[in-house]
Write a protein that holds these residues in place. Structure first.
Motif, short mmCIF file in Angstrom:
data_model
loop_
_atom_site.label_atom_id
_atom_site.label_comp_id
_atom_site.label_asym_id
_atom_site.label_seq_id
_atom_site.Cartn_x
_atom_site.Cartn_y
_atom_site.Cartn_z
N GLY A 11 13.38 38.65 33.57
CA GLY A 11 14.57 39.36 34.03
C GLY A 11 14.31 40.83 34.28
N LYS A 12 13.53 41.45 33.38
CA LYS A 12 13.19 42.87 33.57
C LYS A 12 12.32 43.06 34.80
CE LYS A 12 13.52 44.04 28.65
NZ LYS A 12 12.77 44.36 27.41
N SER A 13 11.43 42.10 35.07
CA SER A 13 10.58 42.21 36.26
C SER A 13 11.42 42.06 37.53
CB SER A 13 9.47 41.16 36.23
OG SER A 13 9.99 39.86 36.34
N MET A 14 12.46 41.22 37.47
CA MET A 14 13.36 41.07 38.62
C MET A 14 14.13 42.36 38.87
SD MET A 14 14.79 37.20 37.86
CE MET A 14 16.00 37.22 39.18
N ARG A 15 14.57 43.00 37.80
CA ARG A 15 15.29 44.27 37.96
C ARG A 15 14.37 45.35 38.50
NH1 ARG A 15 17.19 45.57 32.36
NH2 ARG A 15 17.98 47.46 33.36
N ALA A 16 13.12 45.38 38.01
CA ALA A 16 12.15 46.36 38.50
C ALA A 16 11.85 46.14 39.97
CB ALA A 16 10.87 46.27 37.67
N PHE A 17 11.73 44.86 40.36
CA PHE A 17 11.45 44.52 41.76
C PHE A 17 12.62 44.95 42.65
CE2 PHE A 17 11.04 41.70 45.42
CZ PHE A 17 9.67 41.72 45.65
N SER A 18 13.84 44.81 42.13
CA SER A 18 15.02 45.21 42.88
C SER A 18 15.09 46.72 43.05
CB SER A 18 16.28 44.70 42.17
OG SER A 18 17.44 45.19 42.79
N ASN A 28 12.55 49.07 42.85
CA ASN A 28 11.47 49.65 43.65
C ASN A 28 10.37 48.61 43.83
OD1 ASN A 28 9.17 51.14 44.61
ND2 ASN A 28 10.13 53.03 43.86
N GLU A 29 10.36 47.97 44.99
CA GLU A 29 9.43 46.87 45.23
C GLU A 29 7.97 47.33 45.16
OE1 GLU A 29 8.32 43.59 48.69
OE2 GLU A 29 10.20 44.72 48.81
N ASP A 30 7.66 48.44 45.79
CA ASP A 30 6.27 48.91 45.83
C ASP A 30 5.77 49.25 44.43
OD1 ASP A 30 6.16 48.65 48.58
OD2 ASP A 30 6.94 50.67 48.92
N LEU A 31 6.59 49.94 43.65
CA LEU A 31 6.20 50.31 42.30
C LEU A 31 6.04 49.07 41.42
CD1 LEU A 31 5.59 52.73 40.48
CD2 LEU A 31 8.02 52.80 39.86
N ALA A 32 6.92 48.08 41.62
CA ALA A 32 6.84 46.84 40.86
C ALA A 32 5.54 46.09 41.16
CB ALA A 32 8.04 45.95 41.19
N LEU A 33 5.14 46.08 42.43
CA LEU A 33 3.89 45.41 42.81
C LEU A 33 2.69 46.13 42.21
CD1 LEU A 33 4.67 44.60 46.57
CD2 LEU A 33 4.72 43.03 44.63
N LEU A 34 2.74 47.46 42.18
CA LEU A 34 1.65 48.23 41.57
C LEU A 34 1.57 47.98 40.06
CD1 LEU A 34 2.01 51.66 43.44
CD2 LEU A 34 0.13 50.02 43.66
N SER A 35 2.71 47.61 39.46
CA SER A 35 2.74 47.35 38.02
C SER A 35 2.25 45.95 37.67
CB SER A 35 4.17 47.52 37.49
OG SER A 35 4.64 48.83 37.76
N GLY A 36 1.89 45.18 38.69
CA GLY A 36 1.35 43.85 38.45
C GLY A 36 2.37 42.73 38.43
N ILE A 37 3.59 43.01 38.89
CA ILE A 37 4.63 41.97 38.94
C ILE A 37 4.34 41.03 40.10
CG2 ILE A 37 7.08 41.56 39.41
CD1 ILE A 37 7.66 44.16 37.89
N ASN A 38 4.39 39.73 39.82
CA ASN A 38 4.11 38.71 40.84
C ASN A 38 5.36 38.50 41.70
OD1 ASN A 38 3.56 36.44 42.34
ND2 ASN A 38 2.68 35.27 40.65
N PRO A 39 5.33 38.89 42.98
CA PRO A 39 6.53 38.78 43.82
C PRO A 39 6.98 37.33 44.03
CG PRO A 39 4.64 39.38 45.16
CD PRO A 39 4.20 39.48 43.74
#
Length: 336
Positions: free
Chosen positions: A192-199, A201-212
């Motif tokens: 859930g936190k990764s979904m909020r992070a992706f929402s 800032n997508e670019d920053l979330a991807l840099l953090s290693g979140i799997n889109p």
């Protein structure tokens, strides 16, 4: 005494129906706002996603009823609901893989995805009508009322009886549970936190290693559950008709936009704002005013601002006003 009668009449025809309808709109708007916030497009197929999930639930309900399986006094549809959610989840994941993923990989503009979702909407609508037909289908069983008007009159001595349908009670309780679980999931779990992070800032979330791909999959799964639950609750409370869910798209989008697109809390508040507005404007206030006005001054007409045939015009008017004066909504979501 007359004031109490007026309050009971108001509860019967305005407060209770608006709370139930608002709960249904809130669950539908949550699905719309999640897709907009995370996948970044307005999903015009959401109403027909609700219709598809409800259709599967109706078919499974009929099968269970034919086998004599039920959970009286509750509706059998509650047993069939997981099957509807599972079928809708498979449909949405399949649609994403076949249709939406291509446009995401191409970095298509949001307006392109909106047009694509309209195509998906017509296909889903046709599929639902082909399988179950275009007519009204009733599938509610079990006890009809939690409180009956006659029993309430005998208990209180009032001339106006309060009636609360079982489907209205189930709608409110289910909505509270689903919303609580959703907020717990978004705020407390890693996914859930990764979904909020992706929402956010997508670019920053991807840099953090979140799997889109994982975020997208969980988004569709949650949307499938929200859409099916909202659709089934609406169908139990009224009746199931595929085209009705297409019409519901306007108040659902109005709810999401009024509250603030991309903001889950805003979607819930927006759902109740739209529901209370529609019910209040289209209700004939004569009965309530007869209790409250002095003798001889009671209204002779219905005292109805707008016919129920035009209730969606209320949603449209509120939507236009919000877009003109506060496009980010009440809770400052993403502007349209």
């Amino acid at each position: 005494m007359e004031v109490l009668n007026a309050l009971v009449a108001l509860s019967n025809f305005v407060l209770i129906p608006a709370i139930a309808y608002g709960s249904q709109l809130a669950l539908g708007a949550l699905g719309v706002t999640l897709i907009y916030g995370i996948l970044r497009f307005s999903n015009f197929a959401h109403g027909d996603t609700m219709a598809f999930g409800t259709m599967v639930t109706v078919l499974v309900t009929w099968a269970l009823q034919a086998l004599g399986i039920g959970i009286a006094p509750l509706p059998t549809a509650l047993l069939a609901l997981p099957f509807g959610i599972a079928a809708t989840a498979l449909l949405l994941l399949g649609t994403d893989r076949v249709v939406y993923r291509f446009y995401r990989q191409q970095k298509a503009a949001p307006v392109i995805l909106v047009i694509v979702s309209m195509g998906v909407m017509f296909i889903m609508n046709g599929l639902t009508r082909f399988i179950i037909g275009p007519d009204d289908q009733r599938f509610a069983d079990g006890a009809r009322f939690i409180i009956k008007a006659r029993e309430f009159k005998e208990m209180t001595g009032l001339s106006e009886g309060l009636a609360i349908r079982t489907t209205q009670g189930i709608t409110v309780v289910t909505a509270v549970i689903v919303v609580a679980l959703l907020f717990w999931f978004l705020n407390r779990t890693r996914t859930g936190k990764s979904m909020r992070a992706f929402s956010d800032n997508e670019d920053l979330a991807l840099l953090s290693g979140i799997n889109p791909d994982r975020v997208v999959m969980y988004t569709w799964l949650i949307v499938a559950a929200l859409a099916t639950i909202a659709g089934v609750l609406y169908g139990l409370d009224k009746s199931f008709k595929p085209f009705t869910y297409f019409q519901l798209l306007l108040p659902i989008f109005a709810s999401a936009i009024v509250g603030g697109l991309g903001n889950p809390l805003g979607a819930i508040v927006g759902g109740f704002v739209i529901a209370f507005s529609e019910v209040t404007v289209t209700y004939a206030w004569k009965k309530v005013l007869v209790y409250l006005m002095p003798d001889g001054l009671e209204p002779t007409g219905l005292v109805q601002l707008m016919s129920t045939d035009y209730k969606f015009a209320v949603s449209f008017a509120i939507l236009i006003i919000v877009l003109l004066f506060r496009p980010t909504g009440l809770f400052k979501g993403k502007s349209v």
